[in-house]
Design an enzyme around this catalytic site. Structure first.
Site, PDB file in Angstrom:
ATOM      1  N   ARG A 161      -7.626   9.074   3.230  1.00 32.87           N
ATOM      2  CA  ARG A 161      -8.763   8.158   3.033  1.00 32.87           C
ATOM      3  C   ARG A 161      -9.474   7.896   4.356  1.00 32.87           C
ATOM      4  O   ARG A 161     -10.708   8.016   4.455  1.00 32.87           O
ATOM      5  CB  ARG A 161      -8.279   6.822   2.429  1.00 32.87           C
ATOM      6  CG  ARG A 161      -9.351   5.728   2.471  1.00 32.87           C
ATOM      7  CD  ARG A 161      -8.808   4.390   2.042  1.00 32.87           C
ATOM      8  NE  ARG A 161      -7.730   3.896   2.862  1.00 32.87           N
ATOM      9  CZ  ARG A 161      -7.853   3.288   4.035  1.00 32.87           C
ATOM     10  NH1 ARG A 161      -9.058   3.106   4.555  1.00 32.87           N
ATOM     11  NH2 ARG A 161      -6.803   2.837   4.697  1.00 32.87           N
ATOM     12  N   ARG A 162      -8.728   7.520   5.378  1.00 31.62           N
ATOM     13  CA  ARG A 162      -9.342   7.232   6.669  1.00 31.62           C
ATOM     14  C   ARG A 162      -9.999   8.484   7.254  1.00 31.62           C
ATOM     15  O   ARG A 162     -11.059   8.387   7.880  1.00 31.62           O
ATOM     16  CB  ARG A 162      -8.297   6.676   7.640  1.00 31.62           C
ATOM     17  CG  ARG A 162      -7.845   5.257   7.287  1.00 31.62           C
ATOM     18  CD  ARG A 162      -6.655   4.845   8.120  1.00 31.62           C
ATOM     19  NE  ARG A 162      -6.240   3.477   7.831  1.00 31.62           N
ATOM     20  CZ  ARG A 162      -5.007   3.009   8.055  1.00 31.62           C
ATOM     21  NH1 ARG A 162      -4.089   3.803   8.577  1.00 31.62           N
ATOM     22  NH2 ARG A 162      -4.710   1.752   7.766  1.00 31.62           N
TER      23      ARG A 162
ATOM     24  N   LYS B  93       0.819  -1.209   0.000  1.00 34.67           N
ATOM     25  CA  LYS B  93       0.000   0.000   0.000  1.00 34.67           C
ATOM     26  C   LYS B  93       0.856   1.264   0.000  1.00 34.67           C
ATOM     27  O   LYS B  93       0.369   2.341  -0.368  1.00 34.67           O
ATOM     28  CB  LYS B  93      -0.942   0.005   1.202  1.00 34.67           C
ATOM     29  CG  LYS B  93      -0.280   0.186   2.555  1.00 34.67           C
ATOM     30  CD  LYS B  93      -1.292   0.169   3.677  1.00 34.67           C
ATOM     31  CE  LYS B  93      -0.645   0.346   5.043  1.00 34.67           C
ATOM     32  NZ  LYS B  93       0.020   1.660   5.190  1.00 34.67           N
ATOM     33  N   ASP B  94       2.130   1.170   0.400  1.00 31.87           N
ATOM     34  CA  ASP B  94       3.017   2.325   0.438  1.00 31.87           C
ATOM     35  C   ASP B  94       3.802   2.510  -0.857  1.00 31.87           C
ATOM     36  O   ASP B  94       4.595   3.442  -0.974  1.00 31.87           O
ATOM     37  CB  ASP B  94       4.018   2.198   1.594  1.00 31.87           C
ATOM     38  CG  ASP B  94       3.345   2.295   2.950  1.00 31.87           C
ATOM     39  OD1 ASP B  94       2.243   2.861   3.022  1.00 31.87           O
ATOM     40  OD2 ASP B  94       3.925   1.801   3.928  1.00 31.87           O
TER      41      ASP B  94
ATOM     42  N   ARG C 242       1.197  10.935  12.921  1.00 30.09           N
ATOM     43  CA  ARG C 242       2.364  10.237  12.384  1.00 30.09           C
ATOM     44  C   ARG C 242       2.994   9.415  13.498  1.00 30.09           C
ATOM     45  O   ARG C 242       2.584   9.487  14.645  1.00 30.09           O
ATOM     46  CB  ARG C 242       3.393  11.243  11.848  1.00 30.09           C
ATOM     47  CG  ARG C 242       3.012  11.965  10.579  1.00 30.09           C
ATOM     48  CD  ARG C 242       2.958  11.057   9.349  1.00 30.09           C
ATOM     49  NE  ARG C 242       4.117  10.192   9.242  1.00 30.09           N
ATOM     50  CZ  ARG C 242       5.301  10.563   8.759  1.00 30.09           C
ATOM     51  NH1 ARG C 242       5.489  11.812   8.362  1.00 30.09           N
ATOM     52  NH2 ARG C 242       6.298   9.714   8.667  1.00 30.09           N
TER      53      ARG C 242
ATOM     54  N   ARG D 191       1.573   5.560  18.269  1.00 31.70           N
ATOM     55  CA  ARG D 191       0.169   5.895  17.993  1.00 31.70           C
ATOM     56  C   ARG D 191      -0.748   5.300  19.072  1.00 31.70           C
ATOM     57  O   ARG D 191      -1.650   5.967  19.567  1.00 31.70           O
ATOM     58  CB  ARG D 191      -0.226   5.390  16.609  1.00 31.70           C
ATOM     59  CG  ARG D 191       0.524   6.079  15.484  1.00 31.70           C
ATOM     60  CD  ARG D 191       0.033   5.633  14.122  1.00 31.70           C
ATOM     61  NE  ARG D 191       0.875   6.187  13.068  1.00 31.70           N
ATOM     62  CZ  ARG D 191       0.468   6.422  11.828  1.00 31.70           C
ATOM     63  NH1 ARG D 191      -0.780   6.149  11.498  1.00 31.70           N
ATOM     64  NH2 ARG D 191       1.291   6.915  10.926  1.00 31.70           N
TER      65      ARG D 191
ATOM     66  N   CYS E 244      -1.256  10.574  -3.880  1.00 34.47           N
ATOM     67  CA  CYS E 244      -1.226  10.313  -2.443  1.00 34.47           C
ATOM     68  C   CYS E 244      -2.317  11.053  -1.680  1.00 34.47           C
ATOM     69  O   CYS E 244      -2.708  10.640  -0.604  1.00 34.47           O
ATOM     70  CB  CYS E 244       0.140  10.684  -1.886  1.00 34.47           C
ATOM     71  SG  CYS E 244       0.534  12.452  -2.057  1.00 34.47           S
TER      72      CYS E 244
END
Length: 313
Positions: free
Chosen positions: A125-126, A77-78, A143, A149, A240
């Site tokens: 997106r989230r 995904k990156d 980040r 996190r 992105c």
């Protein structure tokens, strides 16, 4: 020959690469990890500001092209959709669960978070998905590695974070999950849960040690599904900053591919899906055709007016 496997230095990247190293060693090929520092690892700015998820791939690709490593492992995904000259994504091993998860205080799920709760994510997106589901929440740009996190929730700075289930599984942190978000209503990043094994074009040939181990570790079904999801992004020319979710479910003879395109920041979305039947030797081609149709459906419905498409990253 000892295969030099390049990886980022984060705990998650090392866990992922270590898994591939161990599988290579089990095939009888010596393998060592080589840690490469990327711009995304040293900057604390948001991903959109520093160039999107592609910043994690650039340094690894440079090391590969320079001959400092023989193979690199990325979170698929990156990885930018556009190929890098001289390099090939030669294989995708078996894929982890592609879903996103909520990790919230007090065991809460998304529906039970109080109005005004602070929810962290670094993903456009989230962010859009959270606003579309709960516009009474405060979405906070986030980040840092997985542990940092999660610590912002346990320390009380945030009420919840949205993360990838695959990453938590690879780190043994599924205990932090309070809700798994279903793919049919919450499609994730194209290729989420999958790893990409990238090599130099000259090393793709399975007669050589690098090409041989990549071929042996590749799961064709995971490769075809992830390729179809990324094909949708490529056809949409989604960069992105485009808040787009793409997901698929593939079995032996049938697949469903679907996507959601959101207005940046949330508030409006388009949802489309395609289904396709196939025989085993037709799977890749059938999924590619479904991706073509899905992208065409989204564009016909106005996706380019809703989200920032036509981006280069």
């Amino acid at each position: 020959m000892t295969i030099r496997l390049g990886t980022r230095g984060s705990a998650l990247a090392l866990a992922q690469a270590g898994h591939i190293r161990d599988r290579i060693a089990a095939l009888g090929e010596p393998c060592e990890l080589v840690t490469v520092t990327t711009a995304g690892d040293v900057s604390r700015a948001s991903l959109a500001q520093i160039g999107g998820t592609g910043v994690f791939a650039g340094a690894l690709r440079s090391a590969l092209l320079a001959g400092q490593v023989d193979l690199v492992v990325h979170s698929l995904k990156d990885l930018p959709v556009a190929p890098a000259p001289g390099l090939v994504v030669a294989g995708v091993p078996d894929r982890e669960d592609a879903r996103d998860v909520l990790c919230a205080r007090d065991g809460l799920d998304l529906a039970s978070l109080p109005a005004g709760s602070r929810v962290g994510t670094g993903s456009p997106r989230r962010h859009a998905q959270l606003v579309d589901r709960r516009d009474d929440l405060e979405v906070v740009d986030l980040r840092g590695n997985v542990d940092s996190r999660l610590r912002r929730v346990t320390d009380g700075e945030l009420d919840a974070v949205v993360l990838s289930r695959a990453g938590l599984a690879r780190l043994g942190r599924l205990d932090a999950v309070t809700e798994v978000l279903p793919l049919d209503t919450w499609p994730t990043a194209a290729g989420q849960g999958a790893l990409a094994m990238e090599v130099r074009e000259a090393d793709v040939d399975p007669s050589g040690p690098v090409g041989r181990v990549v071929a042996a570790l590749t799961d064709p079904a995971a490769r075809d599904a992830a390729s179809a999801e990324r094909r949708v992004l490529g056809l949409l020319e989604a960069g992105c900053a485009a808040p787009i979710g793409v997901a698929s479910v593939v079995d032996e003879a049938h697949a469903v591919l679907w996507a959601s395109v959101h207005r940046p920041g949330g508030g409006e979305r388009l949802d489309r899906r395609r289904e396709v039947d196939f025989t085993a030797d037709e799977r890749g081609a059938a999924l590619a055709l479904a991706a073509d149709g899905l992208a065409a459906d989204l564009l016909a419905a106005g996706a380019a007016e809703l989200a920032p498409l036509g981006a280069s990253s």
